[in-house]
Design a protein around this motif. Sequence first.
Motif, PDB file in Angstrom:
ATOM      1  N   TYR A   7      32.464  69.300  65.099  1.00  0.00           N
ATOM      2  CA  TYR A   7      31.354  69.240  66.052  1.00  0.00           C
ATOM      3  C   TYR A   7      31.392  70.568  66.787  1.00  0.00           C
ATOM      4  CZ  TYR A   7      33.011  64.510  65.148  1.00  0.00           C
ATOM      5  OH  TYR A   7      33.487  63.392  64.514  1.00  0.00           O
TER       6      TYR A   7
ATOM      7  N   LEU B 225      21.304  71.005  64.979  1.00  0.00           N
ATOM      8  CA  LEU B 225      20.413  70.749  66.121  1.00  0.00           C
ATOM      9  C   LEU B 225      20.295  72.029  66.930  1.00  0.00           C
ATOM     10  CD1 LEU B 225      18.876  68.574  67.787  1.00  0.00           C
ATOM     11  CD2 LEU B 225      20.995  68.205  69.055  1.00  0.00           C
TER      12      LEU B 225
ATOM     13  N   GLY C  60      23.716  73.765  67.236  1.00  0.00           N
ATOM     14  CA  GLY C  60      24.793  72.776  67.068  1.00  0.00           C
ATOM     15  C   GLY C  60      24.898  72.339  65.630  1.00  0.00           C
TER      16      GLY C  60
ATOM     17  N   GLN D 267      33.079  63.867  70.477  1.00  0.00           N
ATOM     18  CA  GLN D 267      31.941  63.892  71.408  1.00  0.00           C
ATOM     19  C   GLN D 267      31.639  62.448  71.815  1.00  0.00           C
ATOM     20  OE1 GLN D 267      28.929  67.346  70.305  1.00  0.00           O
ATOM     21  NE2 GLN D 267      29.044  65.880  68.655  1.00  0.00           N
TER      22      GLN D 267
ATOM     23  N   GLY E  82      21.663  63.944  67.628  1.00  0.00           N
ATOM     24  CA  GLY E  82      20.962  64.537  66.510  1.00  0.00           C
ATOM     25  C   GLY E  82      19.516  64.781  66.907  1.00  0.00           C
TER      26      GLY E  82
HETATM   27  C1  BTN Z   1      20.845  65.778  63.037  1.00  0.00           C
HETATM   28  O1  BTN Z   1      21.275  65.411  61.941  1.00  0.00           O
HETATM   29  O2  BTN Z   1      19.819  65.307  63.521  1.00  0.00           O
HETATM   30  C2  BTN Z   1      21.568  66.872  63.767  1.00  0.00           C
HETATM   31  C3  BTN Z   1      22.988  66.507  64.123  1.00  0.00           C
HETATM   32  C4  BTN Z   1      23.678  67.574  64.939  1.00  0.00           C
HETATM   33  C5  BTN Z   1      25.021  67.127  65.464  1.00  0.00           C
HETATM   34  C6  BTN Z   1      25.763  68.235  66.129  1.00  0.00           C
HETATM   35  S1  BTN Z   1      27.441  67.827  66.437  1.00  0.00           S
HETATM   36  C7  BTN Z   1      27.636  69.246  67.409  1.00  0.00           C
HETATM   37  C8  BTN Z   1      26.367  69.390  68.236  1.00  0.00           C
HETATM   38  N1  BTN Z   1      26.460  68.593  69.437  1.00  0.00           N
HETATM   39  C9  BTN Z   1      25.582  67.592  69.456  1.00  0.00           C
HETATM   40  O3  BTN Z   1      25.457  66.747  70.364  1.00  0.00           O
HETATM   41  N2  BTN Z   1      24.841  67.623  68.339  1.00  0.00           N
HETATM   42  C10 BTN Z   1      25.219  68.717  67.472  1.00  0.00           C
END
Ligand code: BTN
Length: 331
Positions: free
Chosen positions: A137, A193, A209, A117, A122
């Motif tokens: 991801y 997320l 996510g 990505q 996050g």
């Molecule tokens: C966090 O720790 O705050 C949440 C992280 C989430 C990351 C994942 S990777 C796949 C999906 N796409 C993103 O842009 N974010 C989530």
Amino acid sequence: MDSLESYILRELLMFEGDYISGSALAKKLGISRVAIWQHMENLRAQGYIFEAVRARGYRLISKPDRLDAALVRAYLPLRNRPLTLTILDTVDSTNDEAARELAGGRTAPFVIIAREQTQGRGRLGRQWLSEPNGNLYLSFAFRPKVATHRMPTFTLWMGANLCELIANFCRISPGLKWPNDIYFGGLKAGGMLTEARLDADEIRDLVFGLGLNLHAPAGGWPEPLRALATSLEAQAAAPIDVNKFTAAVIGRMLLAYEKFVEGLPLGVLADMWNRHDILRGQRISASHGGGLVTGTASGIDDEGALLVRTDNGRIERLRAGEVTLSPRNKA
Ligand code: BTN
């Protein structure tokens, strides 16, 4: 990826190390032997290695060790076969791609996975390091029929299920940090997320996510993650088959989603979360809505709120916020 190739792979995986005849495959899939041969050639072009022996058939010798759509699909539980799954080499964010495809009318549920990505995100707009190093991801796209007031429990429920899947699959003991993190000791291995679009008091669609560190980046974790991050392989001290693991994650997350939509009996979420909660009993500070609460974390309730026992004995219920472990817990 032709889903017939996933069916062929599923058969070959079941016979792994042994031969399966082209005619048996053809009969089982209801296609000609020539068609089988053509699909085997396609699979070879994608990095699979087969041995083909006259009168015995095909034998799988080696499969790609990077994320591969046919292989993930072949490992998926049978009940999830109709799911559509896209694996992209690179994308800005799998959450954004899933949202764009939902807006474009793609039938849900579906899953978007990326090997890299460029703008992984996050919570609270933080960056999610998303190098093409075999980490996971992925985003699930749903159109759930549930009332908006249930949304705060969604990430927690999915997280608790994810934690149990990781524990069973990797034989390790992950912990949950409210509201969306997977931890081992003081080190973070994954995050979730959830982003929903609402219409009045209904959820129009929802993207869940998930970022999971399977390995450390080739050159090690960059600062400031060096002292904060870990990976499932480091914790398991063993390699993880990314395709098998991804299929297991997808299977468990879809099952958890279905249970969530049906409605969770009272107590189930809190019981499951509290079993893995790394904050419970720890002194924490939590910022929420401009305020700061300090006290002892005391689990969650059925609405997903974090319970904090303050020094004057009151229980505060936090519905959102950012939690920090107090320094004396970290020592
Ligand atoms: C966090 O720790 O705050 C949440 C992280 C989430 C990351 C994942 S990777 C796949 C999906 N796409 C993103 O842009 N974010 C989530």
